[in-house]
Design an enzyme around this catalytic site. Structure first.
Site, PDB file in Angstrom:
ATOM      1  N   HIS A   1       5.755   5.444  13.580  1.00 43.63           N
ATOM      2  CA  HIS A   1       6.149   6.197  12.393  1.00 43.63           C
ATOM      3  C   HIS A   1       4.967   6.639  11.528  1.00 43.63           C
ATOM      4  O   HIS A   1       5.146   7.278  10.509  1.00 43.63           O
ATOM      5  CB  HIS A   1       7.077   5.363  11.514  1.00 43.63           C
TER       6      HIS A   1
ATOM      7  N   ARG B   1       2.155   8.398   9.575  1.00 40.94           N
ATOM      8  CA  ARG B   1       1.927   9.789   9.167  1.00 40.94           C
ATOM      9  C   ARG B   1       0.760  10.411   9.928  1.00 40.94           C
ATOM     10  O   ARG B   1       0.812  11.566  10.322  1.00 40.94           O
ATOM     11  CB  ARG B   1       1.649   9.782   7.665  1.00 40.94           C
TER      12      ARG B   1
ATOM     13  N   ASP C   1       0.791  -1.235   0.000  1.00 45.12           N
ATOM     14  CA  ASP C   1       0.000   0.000   0.000  1.00 45.12           C
ATOM     15  C   ASP C   1       0.820   1.281   0.000  1.00 45.12           C
ATOM     16  O   ASP C   1       0.388   2.294   0.532  1.00 45.12           O
ATOM     17  CB  ASP C   1      -0.919  -0.019   1.226  1.00 45.12           C
TER      18      ASP C   1
ATOM     19  N   HIS D   1      12.395   6.026  14.056  1.00 45.41           N
ATOM     20  CA  HIS D   1      12.298   6.249  12.610  1.00 45.41           C
ATOM     21  C   HIS D   1      12.988   7.567  12.272  1.00 45.41           C
ATOM     22  O   HIS D   1      12.828   8.547  12.996  1.00 45.41           O
ATOM     23  CB  HIS D   1      10.817   6.294  12.218  1.00 45.41           C
TER      24      HIS D   1
ATOM     25  N   GLU E   1      -0.193  -9.063  -0.809  1.00 42.40           N
ATOM     26  CA  GLU E   1      -0.834  -8.458   0.374  1.00 42.40           C
ATOM     27  C   GLU E   1      -2.035  -7.607  -0.063  1.00 42.40           C
ATOM     28  O   GLU E   1      -2.167  -6.428   0.272  1.00 42.40           O
ATOM     29  CB  GLU E   1       0.128  -7.636   1.226  1.00 42.40           C
TER      30      GLU E   1
ATOM     31  N   GLU F   1      -2.192   5.232   2.683  1.00 40.13           N
ATOM     32  CA  GLU F   1      -2.112   3.821   2.284  1.00 40.13           C
ATOM     33  C   GLU F   1      -3.458   3.219   1.877  1.00 40.13           C
ATOM     34  O   GLU F   1      -3.514   2.373   0.988  1.00 40.13           O
ATOM     35  CB  GLU F   1      -1.495   2.990   3.418  1.00 40.13           C
TER      36      GLU F   1
HETATM   37  N1  UDP Z   1      11.690  -3.154  11.154  1.00 40.99           N
HETATM   38  C1  UDP Z   1      13.073  -3.234  11.081  1.00 40.99           C
HETATM   39  N2  UDP Z   1      13.813  -2.341  11.826  1.00 40.99           N
HETATM   40  C2  UDP Z   1      13.254  -1.371  12.593  1.00 40.99           C
HETATM   41  C3  UDP Z   1      11.836  -1.279  12.641  1.00 40.99           C
HETATM   42  C4  UDP Z   1      11.084  -2.183  11.898  1.00 40.99           C
HETATM   43  O1  UDP Z   1      13.629  -4.098  10.402  1.00 40.99           O
HETATM   44  O2  UDP Z   1      13.987  -0.609  13.232  1.00 40.99           O
HETATM   45  C5  UDP Z   1      10.896  -4.091  10.341  1.00 40.99           C
HETATM   46  C6  UDP Z   1       9.872  -4.915  11.098  1.00 40.99           C
HETATM   47  O3  UDP Z   1      10.391  -6.172  11.461  1.00 40.99           O
HETATM   48  C7  UDP Z   1       8.722  -5.066  10.106  1.00 40.99           C
HETATM   49  C8  UDP Z   1       8.862  -3.862   9.222  1.00 40.99           C
HETATM   50  O4  UDP Z   1      10.144  -3.321   9.437  1.00 40.99           O
HETATM   51  O5  UDP Z   1       8.891  -6.212   9.288  1.00 40.99           O
HETATM   52  C9  UDP Z   1       7.790  -2.861   9.566  1.00 40.99           C
HETATM   53  O6  UDP Z   1       8.056  -1.691   8.927  1.00 40.99           O
HETATM   54  P1  UDP Z   1       7.336  -0.330   9.293  1.00 40.99           P
HETATM   55  O7  UDP Z   1       6.838  -0.395  10.674  1.00 40.99           O
HETATM   56  O8  UDP Z   1       8.310   0.746   8.906  1.00 40.99           O
HETATM   57  O9  UDP Z   1       6.168  -0.222   8.228  1.00 40.99           O
HETATM   58  P2  UDP Z   1       4.677  -0.780   8.177  1.00 40.99           P
HETATM   59  O10 UDP Z   1       4.715  -2.249   8.417  1.00 40.99           O
HETATM   60  O11 UDP Z   1       3.862  -0.018   9.171  1.00 40.99           O
HETATM   61  O12 UDP Z   1       4.250  -0.468   6.771  1.00 40.99           O
END
Ligand code: UDP
Length: 375
Positions: free
Chosen positions: A209, A211, A92, A241, A114, A128
């Site tokens: 993180h 928005r 997304d 972040h 997904e 998203e």
């Molecule tokens: N993650 C990582 N390092 C970090 C924070 C998150 O590798 O410092 C990984 C986490 O294991 C997960 C993914 O990043 O698989 C999640 O990413 P994020 O939270 O940025 O995005 P979202 O899933 O909300 O789109």
């Protein structure tokens, strides 16, 4: 062609690239937009994945429309150059939506990994929810991670034959990470010193993180964390972040606290090791809501809505929003009430069985080459 641009997309797509290559029936090209730069590169390194083309589109302080237009034109040019028979996008992000549109303009079929996650609110998560809905309109193969996601697609009149429930590839990636860590714990160098520093304390892993939490939401989360960290028995590990809307609030508010370790974003293996080491997770992330149940870690979700209801239904996740009182109440309940903690700390996998990528690869290989191409 497999395309993605952010850290979570890379985590969830590297197993798909590997599985496609394993079929021996597909010539795979990986094109990254790099809408995030360092965070993406860190995953590519862990996965041993070298993109065939890196569009390197991230700019400082990038606006949504600026980034969207750069992706549309630059990814479009890559399509004209490489002329793929099919493109796979994930999830997304702006990369997902704009790559899908660029494909649509050229009548190149799109597979959506997904697919079908919906909050029902176009402003949460923002942008998203619209990114994935637009992609859902364009795609002709929808790889839904769960039955709930498949149901959401049916409600939007997506052709039943194009919907496939595959599980979420996040679990494939997580199993890969856990195996690597079990073989070689030194692959998570950041976590051992923190475990030592916080020995004997309950560890809370935190990320934030989103928005829609920028501004008041982030300030409220910082306030809740300050109060939590004043407990003698608690320690917080928080990879911050790099977005200035996050780091600009969190680092000044929490940087000097003895019970809080603020780190830079962790490499994926370090991050998985941190989740394994913690007692509970506080997050507004999507992917972490999927990973934590698999590791048996209770997750308090600092959002008002979630497109991942399965963890909530299964009892390992709970929505707490960003109100400090609510965050504190629910976190304290888990820390102080053993029965409440154990009820949420059950390892299970509502999001997948670790075989999603091979299912997706088999479906893509079976779909074959499209007959019609744009003139
Ligand atoms: N993650 C990582 N390092 C970090 C924070 C998150 O590798 O410092 C990984 C986490 O294991 C997960 C993914 O990043 O698989 C999640 O990413 P994020 O939270 O940025 O995005 P979202 O899933 O909300 O789109």
């Amino acid at each position: 062609m497999v395309t993605f641009g952010t850290r979570p997309e890379a985590i969830k797509m590297f197993p798909v690239v590997a599985a496609l290559r394993e079929t021996g029936q597909v010539d795979v090209k990986v094109v990254v937009t790099a809408q995030h730069r360092e965070l993406l590169d860190s995953v590519l390194a862990v996965a041993g994945l070298r993109p065939d083309l890196d569009l390197d589109l991230m700019l400082p302080d990038q606006s949504l429309d600026g980034l969207a237009s750069r992706i549309l034109t630059r990814f479009g040019a890559a399509l004209d150059d490489l002329r793929p028979d099919r493109v796979l996008v994930h999830g997304d992000t702006l990369t997902t939506m704009m790559a899908s549109l660029a494909c649509y303009f050229r009548r190149i079929p799109v597979g959506h990994v997904e697919a079908g996650l919906r909050s029902g609110d176009i402003y949460s998560p923002w942008p998203e929810e619209v990114n994935r809905r637009v992609t859902g309109v364009v795609a002709d193969l929808h790889f839904a991670p769960t039955d709930t996601a498949a149901k959401a697609l049916r409600l939007e009149n997506v052709d039943e034959k194009s919907i496939h429930v595959t599980g979420n590839t996040v679990i494939d990636a997580l199993l890969f990470a856990r195996t690597r860590l079990a073989e070689q714990p030194s692959l998570a160098p950041s976590i051992a010193p923190l475990r030592e520093r916080f020995a004997g304390r309950r560890i809370i892993a935190v990320t934030a993180h989103r928005r829609e939490n920028f501004g008041a939401g982030m300030a409220a989360i910082a306030q809740a964390l300050q109060t939590l960290a004043s407990r003698e028995d608690v320690a917080i590990i928080y990879p911050v972040h790099p977005n200035p809307n996050v780091a600009g609030i969190m680092r000044p508010a929490l940087g000097d606290h003895a019970n809080i370790a603020l780190t830079d974003p962790l490499d994926y293996l370090d991050f998985v090791a941190m989740m394994e080491a913690c007692d509970l997770v506080l997050t507004d992330s999507g992917g972490i809501q999927e990973e934590a149940p698999s590791l048996g870690k209770p997750v308090l979700v600092m959002r008002d809505t979630t497109e991942r209801p399965e963890g909530i239904a299964a009892g390992t996740a709970r929505l707490v929003g960003t109100d400090p009182t609510e965050i504190l109440r629910e976190t304290s309940r888990l820390l102080d009430d053993r029965a409440a903690y154990l009820a949420m700390a059950r390892a299970h996998n509502p999001y997948g069985d670790g075989k999603a990528a091979s299912r997706i690869a088999a479906l893509v290989a079976a779909a074959g080459r499209p007959e019609a191409r744009a003139g």
